[in-house]
Motif scaffolding. Structure first.
Motif, short mmCIF file in Angstrom:
data_model
loop_
_atom_site.label_atom_id
_atom_site.label_comp_id
_atom_site.label_asym_id
_atom_site.label_seq_id
_atom_site.Cartn_x
_atom_site.Cartn_y
_atom_site.Cartn_z
N PRO A 71 16.51 -7.82 34.51
CA PRO A 71 17.35 -6.64 34.28
C PRO A 71 16.45 -5.53 33.74
O PRO A 71 15.57 -5.77 32.91
CB PRO A 71 18.33 -7.11 33.19
N ARG A 73 15.58 -1.15 32.99
CA ARG A 73 15.64 0.33 33.02
C ARG A 73 14.48 0.89 32.20
O ARG A 73 14.31 0.51 31.05
CB ARG A 73 16.98 0.84 32.48
N ARG A 75 11.21 0.63 31.87
CA ARG A 75 10.22 -0.20 31.17
C ARG A 75 9.07 -0.55 32.11
O ARG A 75 8.68 -1.72 32.22
CB ARG A 75 10.87 -1.51 30.70
N PHE A 110 23.54 0.34 28.75
CA PHE A 110 22.92 -0.80 29.44
C PHE A 110 23.84 -2.03 29.35
O PHE A 110 24.46 -2.28 28.32
CB PHE A 110 21.56 -1.11 28.79
N ARG A 112 23.27 -5.83 30.25
CA ARG A 112 22.35 -6.88 30.72
C ARG A 112 23.09 -7.98 31.48
O ARG A 112 22.63 -8.46 32.52
CB ARG A 112 21.61 -7.44 29.50
N ASP A 136 13.99 -11.59 30.76
CA ASP A 136 13.77 -10.27 30.17
C ASP A 136 12.39 -9.76 30.55
O ASP A 136 11.44 -10.55 30.74
CB ASP A 136 13.89 -10.34 28.64
N ASP A 138 10.21 -8.19 28.86
CA ASP A 138 9.17 -8.15 27.82
C ASP A 138 8.75 -9.52 27.31
O ASP A 138 8.06 -9.62 26.29
CB ASP A 138 9.67 -7.29 26.64
N LYS A 163 7.72 -12.96 17.79
CA LYS A 163 8.57 -12.12 16.92
C LYS A 163 9.25 -12.95 15.82
O LYS A 163 9.57 -12.45 14.76
CB LYS A 163 9.61 -11.45 17.82
N TRP A 198 23.74 -3.51 23.35
CA TRP A 198 22.90 -4.64 22.92
C TRP A 198 23.72 -5.74 22.21
O TRP A 198 24.53 -5.48 21.35
CB TRP A 198 21.80 -4.13 21.98
N HIS A 231 8.44 -3.43 21.09
CA HIS A 231 9.06 -2.17 21.53
C HIS A 231 10.17 -1.80 20.56
O HIS A 231 10.66 -2.64 19.81
CB HIS A 231 9.64 -2.33 22.94
N ASP A 232 10.56 -0.54 20.62
CA ASP A 232 11.71 -0.10 19.83
C ASP A 232 12.97 -0.27 20.65
O ASP A 232 12.89 -0.51 21.86
CB ASP A 232 11.53 1.36 19.42
N ARG A 233 14.10 -0.10 19.98
CA ARG A 233 15.36 -0.19 20.72
C ARG A 233 15.41 0.94 21.76
O ARG A 233 15.03 2.07 21.47
CB ARG A 233 16.53 -0.07 19.75
N ASP A 234 15.88 0.60 22.95
CA ASP A 234 15.92 1.61 24.01
C ASP A 234 17.06 2.59 23.78
O ASP A 234 18.12 2.22 23.27
CB ASP A 234 16.16 0.94 25.38
N ASN A 237 21.03 1.68 24.80
CA ASN A 237 21.31 0.26 24.61
C ASN A 237 21.61 -0.02 23.14
O ASN A 237 21.08 -0.94 22.54
CB ASN A 237 20.13 -0.59 25.09
N1 UDH Z 1 16.31 -3.62 29.18
C1 UDH Z 1 15.65 -2.64 29.89
N2 UDH Z 1 15.84 -1.34 29.57
C2 UDH Z 1 16.67 -0.96 28.56
C3 UDH Z 1 17.34 -1.95 27.84
C4 UDH Z 1 17.14 -3.27 28.15
O1 UDH Z 1 14.89 -2.92 30.81
O2 UDH Z 1 16.80 0.25 28.33
C5 UDH Z 1 16.20 -5.05 29.61
C6 UDH Z 1 14.83 -5.63 29.52
O3 UDH Z 1 14.67 -6.62 30.48
C7 UDH Z 1 14.85 -6.23 28.13
C8 UDH Z 1 16.26 -6.81 28.09
O4 UDH Z 1 17.04 -5.87 28.80
O5 UDH Z 1 13.87 -7.18 27.94
C9 UDH Z 1 16.80 -7.03 26.70
O6 UDH Z 1 16.79 -5.82 25.93
P1 UDH Z 1 15.90 -5.66 24.64
O7 UDH Z 1 14.49 -6.03 24.96
O8 UDH Z 1 16.10 -4.30 24.07
O9 UDH Z 1 16.51 -6.71 23.65
P2 UDH Z 1 15.76 -7.35 22.43
O10 UDH Z 1 16.76 -8.17 21.74
O11 UDH Z 1 15.30 -6.11 21.51
O12 UDH Z 1 14.49 -7.99 22.87
C10 UDH Z 1 16.19 -5.39 20.78
C11 UDH Z 1 15.52 -4.15 20.20
C12 UDH Z 1 14.78 -4.50 18.95
C13 UDH Z 1 14.17 -3.30 18.32
C14 UDH Z 1 13.54 -3.68 17.03
C15 UDH Z 1 12.67 -2.59 16.50
N3 UDH Z 1 11.91 -3.06 15.38
#
Ligand code: UDH
Length: 288
Positions: A71, A73, A75, A110, A112, A136, A138, A163, A198, A231-234, A237
């Motif tokens: 999934p 967007r 990245r 977003f 997922r 994912d 990342d 992490k 998220w 990475h930071d929160r997108d 999302n």
């Molecule tokens: N994803 C995207 N683009 C986006 C949002 C999500 O490609 O804009 C996909 C991507 O495959 C990602 C997955 O959705 O690996 C899960 O989203 P995420 O990586 O944001 O979720 P995760 O729980 O991180 O890994 C949450 C943000 C934590 C920020 C902490 C800052 N210190």
């Protein structure tokens, strides 16, 4: 080479033997490669890739065909790093795999879970893959004994992530990377489409698995090891405020919404068979 040769009058035909379940050339734990790499550098490096992002062993036939659904967007740097690691990793594992990137278009929040459902339905239009790995962008696997295969139980692959100090995030964690047989994904009716933003769509998925009397399995944490690209929160999302409320009704909603209803939420805007992947851009209408 474990192949045998058969010849008839006009053609020479290789009949390849089934690949070993556990190949002999695995190397175990190794640091990931996080150097910046462009798409064209990857295309030049991996000349074995076939259109649509298909990779398969040359010397044997794997027992399964696999689709990896990502999934996505905004990245691209993560996607390139992921492929730079996954292609050699899966080559060593003798996998027949096709990469699908499912890109959510525009600025809608977003989703997922819905993107995995879309990826499954769109991949099935090409081929009924035996095994679906939901990945994912990342998550970099760093031990190639972490065999990407599907089996009689759904597998949670992302057990030990940097992490979380390479410890399981929490006992019922089912996020990051999971693998299900095609029949299992159909049986559980895929993901919920209702988790907008998220969080918790992965917990909902595990409730669906358990509610069908399937048991989630994991490899040992020393094997199932990942480095998550920091990475930071997108943007687009944000944490979903409804997520814990939704989780309460996960089992009741299982057959009411999911893979069987996602078609009313999405439209394919573009589909490209590129060298490294099949790229599917979709618009998602989260309101259904
Ligand atoms: N994803 C995207 N683009 C986006 C949002 C999500 O490609 O804009 C996909 C991507 O495959 C990602 C997955 O959705 O690996 C899960 O989203 P995420 O990586 O944001 O979720 P995760 O729980 O991180 O890994 C949450 C943000 C934590 C920020 C902490 C800052 N210190």
């Amino acid at each position: 080479v474990t192949s045998s040769l058969t010849m008839n009058n006009t053609t020479m035909e290789y009949i390849l033997e089934t690949c070993l379940e556990k190949p002999k050339n695995l190397i175990g734990l190794r640091l990931g490669n996080y150097s910046r790499v462009t798409k064209s550098e990857l295309v030049d490096e991996y000349i074995e890739m076939e259109p649509g992002g298909h990779l398969r062993p040359q010397n044997c036939t794997p027992g399964q065909t696999m689709a990896i659904l990502i999934p996505y967007r905004n990245r691209s740097s993560h996607l390139h790093i992921l492929l730079h690691n996954l292609i050699p990793f899966l080559t060593r594992q003798n996998v027949d795999v096709t990469f699908f990137v499912i890109e959510q278009a525009g600025n809608s929040t977003f989703n997922r879970g819905a993107l995995f459902n879309v990826g499954f339905l769109e991949a099935e239009k090409f081929q009924r893959f035996d095994c679906y790995i939901l990945h994912d962008v990342d998550m970099i696997p760093i031990n190639d004994h972490n065999l990407y295969r599907c089996s009689e139980n759904p597998r949670h692959f992302a057990v030990a992530i940097n992490k979380h100090n390479y410890k399981l995030h929490y006992e019922s964690y089912f996020g990051g990377v999971v693998g299900l047989l095609r029949e299992q994904y159909l049986q559980i009716n895929g993901h919920s489409n209702l988790y907008i933003g998220w969080g918790t769509e992965d917990d909902d998925l595990l409730i669906r698995v358990k509610n069908k009397n399937l048991t989630m399995v994991r490899y040992n944490p020393s094997t199932a090891r990942y480095d998550m690209i920091q990475h930071d929160r997108d943007v687009g999302n944000a944490e979903n405020p409804m997520r814990l409320t939704l989780r309460k009704s996960a089992a009741r909603r299982q057959h009411v919404e999911g893979l069987n209803t996602v078609t009313k939420y999405y439209q394919v805007l573009d589909m490209k068979l590129e060298t490294l992947y099949t790229w599917i851009t979709v618009s998602l209408d989260n309101s259904g």
